[in-house]
Scaffold this motif. Sequence first.
Motif: not given
Length: 122
Positions: A83-88
């Motif tokens: 789960q990848m949040n606040s991707l940059e």
Amino acid sequence: VQLRESGGGWVQAGGSLRLSCAATRDVFVSKVMAWYRQAPGKQREERELVAQISKLGTTNYADSVKGRFTISKDSAKSTLYLQMNSLEPEDTAVYYCYANPMGIGYQRYDYWGQGTQVTVSS
């Protein structure tokens, strides 16, 4: 195919994605499973270890993703997740699922998925 990733795609900065990796049962019970990524222009040898999870569920993360990414697994489905949040934008890479029945570093026992592209736009 022992490992098959899905869930990559394009997302704007700040967004979220969930990667999945379906494994054959014999590979899923490995000592360690992990997610690596290979950024644009980097060689295979420069793949970055993003997150790992042991057979007992102990997790570790690269400093660059701590607090934003979560690795987990579903034993009933033999599936690994990221789960990848606040991707940059710096997270843009091909993400690879990995497993090794002996542990990370025992290259002759490596299993790799085919990779899934994640692109984060600013």
